[in-house]
Design an enzyme around this catalytic site. Structure first.
Site, PDB file in Angstrom:
ATOM      1  N   GLY A   1     -12.553   4.347   6.688  1.00 23.72           N
ATOM      2  CA  GLY A   1     -11.694   3.231   7.207  1.00 23.72           C
ATOM      3  C   GLY A   1     -11.164   2.191   6.588  1.00 23.72           C
ATOM      4  O   GLY A   1     -11.366   2.093   5.392  1.00 23.72           O
TER       5      GLY A   1
ATOM      6  N   HIS B   1      17.417  30.982  14.475  1.00 28.70           N
ATOM      7  CA  HIS B   1      16.315  32.170  13.850  1.00 28.70           C
ATOM      8  C   HIS B   1      17.070  32.511  12.519  1.00 28.70           C
ATOM      9  O   HIS B   1      18.293  32.616  12.371  1.00 28.70           O
ATOM     10  CB  HIS B   1      16.968  33.303  15.086  1.00 28.70           C
ATOM     11  CG  HIS B   1      15.948  34.466  14.713  1.00 28.70           C
ATOM     12  ND1 HIS B   1      14.685  34.469  14.959  1.00 28.70           N
ATOM     13  CD2 HIS B   1      16.446  35.701  14.320  1.00 28.70           C
ATOM     14  CE1 HIS B   1      14.309  35.783  14.414  1.00 28.70           C
ATOM     15  NE2 HIS B   1      15.359  36.499  14.233  1.00 28.70           N
TER      16      HIS B   1
ATOM     17  N   GLU C   1      -6.559  14.200   4.251  1.00 30.79           N
ATOM     18  CA  GLU C   1      -5.413  14.536   3.522  1.00 30.79           C
ATOM     19  C   GLU C   1      -5.938  15.016   2.001  1.00 30.79           C
ATOM     20  O   GLU C   1      -5.513  15.598   1.223  1.00 30.79           O
ATOM     21  CB  GLU C   1      -4.363  13.233   3.546  1.00 30.79           C
ATOM     22  CG  GLU C   1      -3.558  13.450   4.639  1.00 30.79           C
ATOM     23  CD  GLU C   1      -2.557  12.197   4.925  1.00 30.79           C
ATOM     24  OE1 GLU C   1      -1.676  12.319   5.501  1.00 30.79           O
ATOM     25  OE2 GLU C   1      -2.815  11.290   4.244  1.00 30.79           O
TER      26      GLU C   1
ATOM     27  N   CYS D   1       1.236   5.886   1.060  1.00 34.46           N
ATOM     28  CA  CYS D   1       2.112   7.095   1.482  1.00 34.46           C
ATOM     29  C   CYS D   1       2.969   7.662   0.314  1.00 34.46           C
ATOM     30  O   CYS D   1       3.144   8.985   0.170  1.00 34.46           O
ATOM     31  CB  CYS D   1       3.241   6.602   2.658  1.00 34.46           C
ATOM     32  SG  CYS D   1       2.646   5.221   3.616  1.00 34.46           S
TER      33      CYS D   1
ATOM     34  N   TYR E   1      -7.530  10.721   8.801  1.00 32.80           N
ATOM     35  CA  TYR E   1      -6.370  11.268   8.039  1.00 32.80           C
ATOM     36  C   TYR E   1      -6.424  11.140   6.622  1.00 32.80           C
ATOM     37  O   TYR E   1      -6.000  11.863   6.045  1.00 32.80           O
ATOM     38  CB  TYR E   1      -5.197  10.956   8.603  1.00 32.80           C
ATOM     39  CG  TYR E   1      -4.514   9.603   8.376  1.00 32.80           C
ATOM     40  CD1 TYR E   1      -3.710   9.457   7.311  1.00 32.80           C
ATOM     41  CD2 TYR E   1      -4.863   8.595   9.133  1.00 32.80           C
ATOM     42  CE1 TYR E   1      -3.224   8.027   7.028  1.00 32.80           C
ATOM     43  CE2 TYR E   1      -4.652   6.964   8.768  1.00 32.80           C
ATOM     44  CZ  TYR E   1      -3.715   7.073   7.809  1.00 32.80           C
ATOM     45  OH  TYR E   1      -3.105   5.637   7.078  1.00 32.80           O
ATOM     46  N   ILE E   2      -7.027  10.078   6.161  1.00 30.97           N
ATOM     47  CA  ILE E   2      -6.890   9.816   4.721  1.00 30.97           C
ATOM     48  C   ILE E   2      -8.026  10.773   4.124  1.00 30.97           C
ATOM     49  O   ILE E   2      -7.609  11.385   3.060  1.00 30.97           O
ATOM     50  CB  ILE E   2      -7.353   8.282   4.075  1.00 30.97           C
ATOM     51  CG1 ILE E   2      -6.261   7.239   4.693  1.00 30.97           C
ATOM     52  CG2 ILE E   2      -7.385   8.238   2.887  1.00 30.97           C
ATOM     53  CD1 ILE E   2      -6.557   5.926   4.428  1.00 30.97           C
TER      54      ILE E   2
ATOM     55  N   THR F   1       0.954  -1.380   0.134  1.00 29.28           N
ATOM     56  CA  THR F   1      -0.115   0.064   0.087  1.00 29.28           C
ATOM     57  C   THR F   1       0.803   1.286   0.027  1.00 29.28           C
ATOM     58  O   THR F   1       0.529   2.167  -0.833  1.00 29.28           O
ATOM     59  CB  THR F   1      -0.908  -0.116   1.182  1.00 29.28           C
ATOM     60  OG1 THR F   1      -1.804  -1.110   1.005  1.00 29.28           O
ATOM     61  CG2 THR F   1      -1.681   1.320   1.150  1.00 29.28           C
ATOM     62  N   CYS F   2       1.936   1.230   0.749  1.00 26.44           N
ATOM     63  CA  CYS F   2       2.743   2.425   1.140  1.00 26.44           C
ATOM     64  C   CYS F   2       3.254   3.076  -0.264  1.00 26.44           C
ATOM     65  O   CYS F   2       3.071   4.142  -0.777  1.00 26.44           O
ATOM     66  CB  CYS F   2       3.706   2.357   2.081  1.00 26.44           C
ATOM     67  SG  CYS F   2       4.715   3.746   2.137  1.00 26.44           S
TER      68      CYS F   2
ATOM     69  N   LYS G   1       0.654   9.361  -2.325  1.00 24.70           N
ATOM     70  CA  LYS G   1      -0.099  10.552  -1.734  1.00 24.70           C
ATOM     71  C   LYS G   1       0.902  11.669  -1.519  1.00 24.70           C
ATOM     72  O   LYS G   1       0.621  12.807  -1.655  1.00 24.70           O
ATOM     73  CB  LYS G   1      -0.673   9.911  -0.350  1.00 24.70           C
ATOM     74  CG  LYS G   1      -1.402  11.103   0.549  1.00 24.70           C
ATOM     75  CD  LYS G   1      -1.300  10.590   2.036  1.00 24.70           C
ATOM     76  CE  LYS G   1       0.093  10.428   2.436  1.00 24.70           C
ATOM     77  NZ  LYS G   1      -0.126  10.074   4.189  1.00 24.70           N
TER      78      LYS G   1
ATOM     79  N   GLU H   1      11.695  27.649  15.885  1.00 24.92           N
ATOM     80  CA  GLU H   1      12.316  28.085  17.297  1.00 24.92           C
ATOM     81  C   GLU H   1      11.267  28.441  18.209  1.00 24.92           C
ATOM     82  O   GLU H   1      11.662  28.489  19.413  1.00 24.92           O
ATOM     83  CB  GLU H   1      13.046  29.267  16.829  1.00 24.92           C
ATOM     84  CG  GLU H   1      12.221  30.523  16.330  1.00 24.92           C
ATOM     85  CD  GLU H   1      13.115  31.841  16.070  1.00 24.92           C
ATOM     86  OE1 GLU H   1      13.615  32.575  17.058  1.00 24.92           O
ATOM     87  OE2 GLU H   1      13.216  32.232  14.912  1.00 24.92           O
TER      88      GLU H   1
END
Length: 450
Positions: free
Chosen positions: A261, A434, A181, A47, A177-178, A41-42, A50, A439
């Site tokens: 899901g 900086h 995203e 991932c 999250y899917i 899948t990844c 995506k 920071e």
């Protein structure tokens, strides 16, 4: 009994490939079967593609913001087929790399489906059987479609990568999250996006302040969030689809994307017949060493429904191989795992949410929300959020939550600090870099208790 191989791995995703390679390098005779494409899948439809989509969609912000920095940008447009061709070429390169590494390690590859015949035998789709001292199940997860009329008219996170052209409009069902995203990706590319979720807020399981911050930002960017709504049915309207909600409202869109899901991909593998205990959702039940109820059969990755993240699957696969074949007993600690969610703006998080920490005892919160330098000349009002959840008294850092540009990059090193038991004082004594957004993590105001 003499076995054909020492290890047979079913599934060529991140966890299975890592386990196969480590075991083979330790001297084991290893075979691996993958019925689709190597990488799982990844690499193929998760991932990697995506994140490439995320990068592509982020240029919309870059072109818009560039004007504030003195650039003249005219005529920019997105070419979906051109991007898809480049993305597919990269995925093919990665798949070839996976195959090359396995072959170099001496792993025998079977490009077909494999099922479990018994605790020591695997049956291939061509009818052959291979005996193995150990069997590893690493078949990952699969998108779940809700049981509503017309669900077959919709696409899932599998099919969205195969669309020939960019949709003009899409309704995304889900709040995880899917869903979030892809809402950001498609909205950034110019698609009209409506996201529908039955719960009161998106991203269940994340820190409540993070959830609200991201939801507000998504709305500001043009995503229509329909919360507290559930889907009743999907029906065809010419070349489009009408998604009807339980409250009677409806939306007509080019595509409906179901992101409701994922479930462990164990259907039809023969596990139950072999005596392997499965959970309610089909997950392989395993102990701390990734061993199932059948001593010779192990499982790693999403198929165990522990933590569905690619790096976790890789770590589990490696731990299994080291334990069984390299005489290095290794367990995976699932207690503190950082993650990034590539929403727009993106999330980086590690450790406890504020609610989880409060359930354990008194806490203190150090936080800031600010407009980063990148947004000032761009005339963008979007703010970053940085939050430390602290144990009251000791001010040990229990959780770090970041929302904004580069959050995923920042959280990786923050996770090291949290894992070492860092306190707010440790963060404070670190000299800031900086000018950066990061920071702010080491210049946070005094925490507030209660």
């Amino acid at each position: 009994m003499a076995f054909d191989v020492d290890l047979f791995v079913i599934g060529g995703g991140s966890g299975g490939v890592r386990a196969a390679r480590i075991a083979a390098e330790a001297g084991a005779r290893v075979a691996l079967a993958e019925e689709y494409r190597m990488g799982g899948t990844c690499v193929i439809r998760g991932c990697v593609p995506k994140k490439l989509f995320v990068y592509a969609s982020a240029f919309a912000d870059a072109f818009e913001d560039a004007r504030g920095f003195g650039w003249t940008v005219e005529g920019a447009r997105f070419d979906w087929p051109r991007f898809r061709a480049a993305r597919d070429a990269e995925i093919a390169r990665l798949e070839a790399a996976y195959r090359s590494r396995l072959a170099k390690a001496g792993v025998t590859l079977h490009d077909c489906r494999a099922t479990v015949a018994d605790p020591h035998r695997v049956r291939l789709a061509d009818g052959r059987e291979v005996s193995a001292s150990h069997i590893l199940i690493a078949t990952g997860g699969w998108p779940v479609r809700p049981e509503v009329p017309g669900a077959d008219l919709a696409i899932t996170s599998n099919e969205v990568f195969e669309l020939a052209g960019q949709p003009k409009s899409v309704a995304i069902v889900g709040g995880g999250y899917i869903a979030c995203e892809f809402a950001g990706i498609l909205n950034g590319l110019g698609t009209r996006v409506t996201q529908i979720y039955r719960g009161p807020q998106i991203l269940r399981g994340f820190d409540d302040e993070v959830r609200a911050h991201v939801a507000d930002a998504m709305r500001s960017r043009g995503v229509v969030l329909e919360l507290g709504r559930d889907i009743a049915r999907i029906e065809p309207v010419g070349a489009e689809k009408r998604i009807v909600l339980t409250n009677g409202e409806s939306h007509v869109v080019e595509h409906v994307l179901l992101a409701t899901g994922r479930a462990p991909n164990t259907h039809g593998l023969g596990l139950e017949a072999a005596g392997v205990a499965l959970g309610r959702n089909g997950a392989v039940k395993v102990g701390d060493w990734s061993q199932s109820s059948v001593p010779s059969i192990y499982a790693v990755g999403d198929v165990t429904d522990r933590i569905a993240l690619t790096p976790v699957a890789i770590r589990e696969g490696q731990a299994f191989a080291r334990t069984v074949f390299a005489a290095e007993p290794t367990r995976v600690d699932h207690a503190l795992i950082a993650t990034a969610v590539f929403t727009q703006p993106e999330i980086g998080t590690v450790g406890l949410t504020e609610a989880e920490a409060r359930a354990r005892g008194p806490v203190a919160i150090a936080r800031t929300a600010f407009r980063p330098m990148l947004n000032v000349l761009a005339h963008r009002d979007e703010r970053m959020l940085m939050k430390l959840v602290l144990e009251a008294g000791s001010e040990r850092v229990l959780g770090v939550h970041i929302v904004g540009h580069g959050a995923g990059e920042m959280i990786q090193l923050a996770a090291v600090a949290v894992g070492m038991g860092a306190t707010k004082a440790d963060f404070d004594r670190t000299v800031a870099v900086h000018p950066t957004a990061a920071e702010e993590l080491v210049t946070l105001p005094a925490p507030v208790e209660g």
